[in-house]
Write an enzyme that holds these catalytic residues in place. Structure first.
Site, PDB file in Angstrom:
ATOM      1  N   ASP A 132       0.877  -1.167   0.000  1.00 36.40           N
ATOM      2  CA  ASP A 132       0.000   0.000   0.000  1.00 36.40           C
ATOM      3  C   ASP A 132       0.918   1.220   0.000  1.00 36.40           C
ATOM      4  OD1 ASP A 132      -2.336   1.596   0.176  1.00 36.40           O
ATOM      5  OD2 ASP A 132      -2.038   1.768   2.341  1.00 36.40           O
TER       6      ASP A 132
ATOM      7  N   GLU B 295      -1.285  -1.493  -4.864  1.00 39.39           N
ATOM      8  CA  GLU B 295      -2.527  -0.785  -5.119  1.00 39.39           C
ATOM      9  C   GLU B 295      -2.323   0.219  -6.245  1.00 39.39           C
ATOM     10  OE1 GLU B 295      -5.716   2.061  -2.845  1.00 39.39           O
ATOM     11  OE2 GLU B 295      -4.706   0.514  -1.675  1.00 39.39           O
TER      12      GLU B 295
ATOM     13  N   ASP C 112      -2.571   1.112   6.843  1.00 41.02           N
ATOM     14  CA  ASP C 112      -1.710   0.838   5.684  1.00 41.02           C
ATOM     15  C   ASP C 112      -1.281  -0.626   5.658  1.00 41.02           C
ATOM     16  OD1 ASP C 112      -0.946   3.863   4.785  1.00 41.02           O
ATOM     17  OD2 ASP C 112      -1.024   3.677   6.964  1.00 41.02           O
TER      18      ASP C 112
END
Length: 164
Positions: A7, A67, A140
């Site tokens: 992330d 992501e 996160d």
């Protein structure tokens, strides 16, 4: 298959590594890379890149999932995030590991069944799927694990359909 989920973030980059075998997920390691807000962007890029390189060497994942950000409210933040993603992607490519990208919508839909799930719902599902008591803070970390789990589920469905 060992999968590293990322992330990306300029001050906190979450990571999570899962082992996926016979439809069973196991948590290997999870945490964050924190370059610090006071550093310049080039310094943060270096710290995040070095941190990822160390993870790749130590844990030898067969796949990395990250992501994909396709929209952001703040243009400056989007550009900074693009630099972070570029540094991360470069390290993955240099390590010779296959890279996969998933949007937040795809990740949420794969884990929760709802592309508009909130962070707490995603975190709860990550805990349930990994069969652990809790995931380290901040979000996160659970977001990175969610991206890894999304890839595990995606690769399994591709395998059943005869894809790659």
């Amino acid at each position: 298959m060992r999968i590293l989920g990322i992330d990306p973030g300029s001050t906190v980059t979450g990571f999570g590594i899962v082992e996926y075998a016979r439809s069973h997920l196991t948590l290997v390691v999870a945490g964050v890379i924190r370059p610090g807000r006071a550093r310049t962007l080039p310094e943060r890029l270096g710290i995040i890149g070095d941190g990822l390189r160390d993870l790749l060497r130590e844990h030898c994942p067969q796949a990395v999932s990250i992501e994909r950000v396709f929209q952001h409210a703040n243009v400056h933040s989007a550009l900074v995030l693009a630099h972070i993603r570029g540094a991360l992607m470069l390290e993955v490519v240099r390590a010779g590991v296959t890279l996969h990208e998933y949007t937040a919508l795809q990740v949420k839909k794969a884990l929760v069944g709802n592309g508009h799930a909130d962070k707490d719902q995603v975190r709860s599902m990550v805990v349930r799927l990994l069969k652990v008591r809790e995931i380290p803070a901040p979000h996160d970390v659970s977001d990175a694990l969610a991206v890894a789990i999304c890839h595990a589920h995606s690769s399994e469905s591709l395998g059943r359909r005869g894809g790659s």
